[in-house]
Design a protein around this motif. Structure first.
Motif, short mmCIF file in Angstrom:
data_model
loop_
_atom_site.label_atom_id
_atom_site.label_comp_id
_atom_site.label_asym_id
_atom_site.label_seq_id
_atom_site.Cartn_x
_atom_site.Cartn_y
_atom_site.Cartn_z
N PRO A 1 0.80 -1.23 0.00
CA PRO A 1 0.00 0.00 0.00
C PRO A 1 0.83 1.27 0.00
N ASP A 2 2.01 1.22 0.63
CA ASP A 2 2.81 2.44 0.72
C ASP A 2 3.72 2.63 -0.48
N ALA A 3 3.55 1.81 -1.52
CA ALA A 3 4.42 1.95 -2.69
C ALA A 3 3.98 3.08 -3.60
N GLY A 4 2.79 3.64 -3.37
CA GLY A 4 2.34 4.75 -4.18
C GLY A 4 2.00 4.35 -5.59
N PHE A 5 1.47 3.15 -5.79
CA PHE A 5 1.23 2.64 -7.14
C PHE A 5 0.04 1.70 -7.13
N SER A 6 -0.74 1.77 -8.17
CA SER A 6 -1.83 0.82 -8.37
C SER A 6 -1.48 -0.04 -9.56
N ALA A 7 -1.60 -1.36 -9.41
CA ALA A 7 -1.19 -2.27 -10.47
C ALA A 7 -1.85 -1.92 -11.79
N GLU B 1 -9.80 -2.00 -30.42
CA GLU B 1 -10.11 -2.89 -31.52
C GLU B 1 -9.00 -3.91 -31.78
N SER B 2 -7.81 -3.71 -31.20
CA SER B 2 -6.72 -4.66 -31.44
C SER B 2 -6.97 -5.99 -30.75
N GLY B 3 -7.79 -5.99 -29.71
CA GLY B 3 -8.07 -7.23 -29.01
C GLY B 3 -6.97 -7.65 -28.06
N TRP B 4 -5.94 -6.82 -27.90
CA TRP B 4 -4.82 -7.19 -27.01
C TRP B 4 -5.10 -6.71 -25.60
N THR B 5 -4.83 -7.57 -24.63
CA THR B 5 -5.01 -7.24 -23.22
C THR B 5 -3.67 -7.35 -22.51
N PRO B 6 -3.24 -6.34 -21.75
CA PRO B 6 -1.97 -6.44 -21.03
C PRO B 6 -1.98 -7.63 -20.08
N PRO B 7 -0.88 -8.37 -19.99
CA PRO B 7 -0.82 -9.51 -19.06
C PRO B 7 -0.80 -9.03 -17.63
N PRO B 8 -1.14 -9.89 -16.67
CA PRO B 8 -1.07 -9.50 -15.25
C PRO B 8 0.35 -9.08 -14.86
N LEU B 9 0.44 -8.14 -13.94
CA LEU B 9 1.73 -7.68 -13.45
C LEU B 9 2.41 -8.81 -12.70
N GLN B 10 3.68 -9.07 -13.03
CA GLN B 10 4.45 -10.13 -12.41
C GLN B 10 5.73 -9.55 -11.82
N PRO B 11 6.36 -10.27 -10.87
CA PRO B 11 7.59 -9.76 -10.24
C PRO B 11 8.81 -9.95 -11.15
N ASP B 12 8.78 -9.29 -12.30
CA ASP B 12 9.87 -9.39 -13.27
C ASP B 12 10.97 -8.38 -12.93
N PRO B 13 12.17 -8.61 -13.42
CA PRO B 13 13.27 -7.68 -13.11
C PRO B 13 13.17 -6.38 -13.88
N GLY C 1 9.96 9.87 -9.18
CA GLY C 1 10.18 8.52 -8.69
C GLY C 1 9.50 8.19 -7.38
N GLN C 2 8.62 9.08 -6.88
CA GLN C 2 7.92 8.78 -5.64
C GLN C 2 6.77 7.81 -5.83
N SER C 3 6.18 7.79 -7.02
CA SER C 3 5.13 6.83 -7.33
C SER C 3 5.28 6.44 -8.80
N TRP C 4 4.72 5.25 -9.12
CA TRP C 4 4.94 4.69 -10.45
C TRP C 4 3.65 4.13 -11.02
N GLN C 5 3.50 4.25 -12.35
CA GLN C 5 2.34 3.72 -13.05
C GLN C 5 2.82 2.80 -14.17
N ARG C 6 2.04 1.79 -14.42
CA ARG C 6 2.40 0.82 -15.44
C ARG C 6 2.14 1.38 -16.84
N VAL C 7 3.08 1.11 -17.76
CA VAL C 7 2.91 1.43 -19.17
C VAL C 7 2.81 0.11 -19.93
N SER C 8 1.73 -0.09 -20.66
CA SER C 8 1.52 -1.33 -21.39
C SER C 8 1.36 -1.04 -22.87
#
Length: 385
Positions: A154-160, A173-185, A213-220
């Motif tokens: 919760p204190d990471a300042g980020f929502s998956a 329309e592309s039909g592509w869905t981002p995969p679930p967030l995983q603990p990748d390097p 760098g205080q909070s981060w958002q995913r780019v897919s």
């Protein structure tokens, strides 16, 4: 026995008892004094500082701001020095996850970001002396659903999956869905570009931050989702170029919100990219392959190199020389803006992951042999604890 004799015997017996008792009394007194001393309040003795041997651990990333030097590597360790020869000391990391850190970067004079395995991101505002976690991806629990998305603490300042954030998402329309967030390097940091930082790495993992760098958002983005990402640079036309696994080159013209692949120039992996003083772009990678672009990444020409060793790190010296390092401790130098490279030193069994030019002839290198000071044209010298 007469009364006088009896009295004499009693007197001798009393003296004997007294003589036999005093050693016990003395021992008891000594124990009491020792116990009182042991439990009495007093200052703790000063312990010798922990000795850091920078040539005895895997180091994967280097950064500099003025005289301050940072080095990151295995087990989440961060080393700090104000002289490449040392002394080096260990920074305070909270919490210490023990995950390998892969890269570090100053984003201003005092603020630095470090990234590593398990999507780990650390931030320092005191020149690297202490670090706080701003992002981490927990490993899935054994009983978690295989397709469940993972959220950082919760204190990471980020929502998956940030509500309403569609940065980099493919058109519906592309039909592509981002995969679930995983603990990748995470394997690198880029920016800030117009106030936007990027952290990127394995299996298309990319995060962005607009608050230092205080909070981060995913780019897919579908174009980069199935590749390891190894480098992001900004071209002179302000577009972003990402390079990665299996010859990946992709461009973003909207500040990293969406990405499209560029025509392939090489089918091997690129492990990094540089912007040269001339504003030309350089991409380097497997088997000693280096490619250069004079037109903001639209076309690429192969540079001449004398080795077939993979190249893992690069930088530019104060005099504008391009320095690349890689497997077998190979060091390559270019004096013609990256068109051709020479090898000033013979290699050795160690691999180099990063290089930091200190002067026109002195390099600080990092790899599986730790930190090494190298004079171009001279022998490597281990950094001092």
């Amino acid at each position: 026995m007469s009364a006088t004799a009896a009295t004499a015997v009693q007197s001798r017996s009393a003296r004997a008892v007294s003589v036999g008792r005093w050693p016990a009394l003395a021992f008891t007194a000594i124990v009491a004094v020792a116990a009182t001393y042991a439990f009495s309040p007093r200052p703790s003795p000063a312990f010798a500082p922990t000795v850091v041997h920078p040539d005895g651990l895997l180091v994967t990333g280097l950064a500099r701001s003025g005289a301050r030097l940072l080095a990151v590597g295995e087990q989440g360790r961060i080393l700090v020095a104000d002289d490449a020869r040392g002394p080096w000391h260990e920074a305070k990391v909270e919490p210490q996850r023990g995950s390998t850190l892969t890269q570090v970067k100053f984003i201003d004079d005092k603020t630095a970001i470090a990234v590593g395995h398990d999507g780990w991101i650390l931030r320092s505002t005191d020149g690297g002396e202490s670090w706080k976690e701003t992002f981490f991806i927990e490993s899935p629990k054994p009983d978690a659903a295989a397709d469940a998305g993972l959220s950082p603490p919760p204190d990471a300042g980020f929502s998956a999956e940030p509500p309403g954030d569609t940065a980099g998402a493919a058109p519906a329309e592309s039909g592509w869905t981002p995969p679930p967030l995983q603990p990748d390097p995470l394997l690198g940091i880029a920016g800030p570009f117009d106030g936007r930082l990027f952290a990127y790495g394995g299996f298309g993992l990319m995060l962005s931050s607009t608050d230092g760098g205080q909070s981060w958002q995913r780019v897919s983005a579908e174009a980069i989702s199935d590749h390891h990402l190894y480098g992001i640079v900004r071209a002179a036309d302000r577009s972003l170029i990402v390079v990665g696994e299996r010859g990946l080159m992709a461009r973003s013209s909207d500040g990293g919100q969406s990405w499209s692949k560029l025509p392939p120039v090489y089918d091997g992996s690129f492990f990094g990219a540089l912007v040269l003083p001339s504003k030309a772009l350089l991409a380097y990678g497997m088997r000693g392959n280096v490619y250069r672009s004079d037109d903001d990444g639209k076309t690429w020409q192969k540079s001449t190199t004398p080795v077939s060793s993979s190249l893992f790190g690069g930088n530019v010296s104060p005099r504008g020389e391009i320095v690349l390092v890689g497997a077998g401790s190979v060091i390559l130098v270019s004096n013609d803006d990256g068109r051709s490279f020479t090898q000033p030193l013979p290699g050795n069994p160690h691999d180099l992951a990063a290089v930091l030019p200190l002067t026109s002839s002195s390099l600080l290198t990092a790899g599986d042999g730790g930190l090494q000071l190298t004079q171009i044209g001279g022998a490597a010298e281990g950094a001092q604890p």
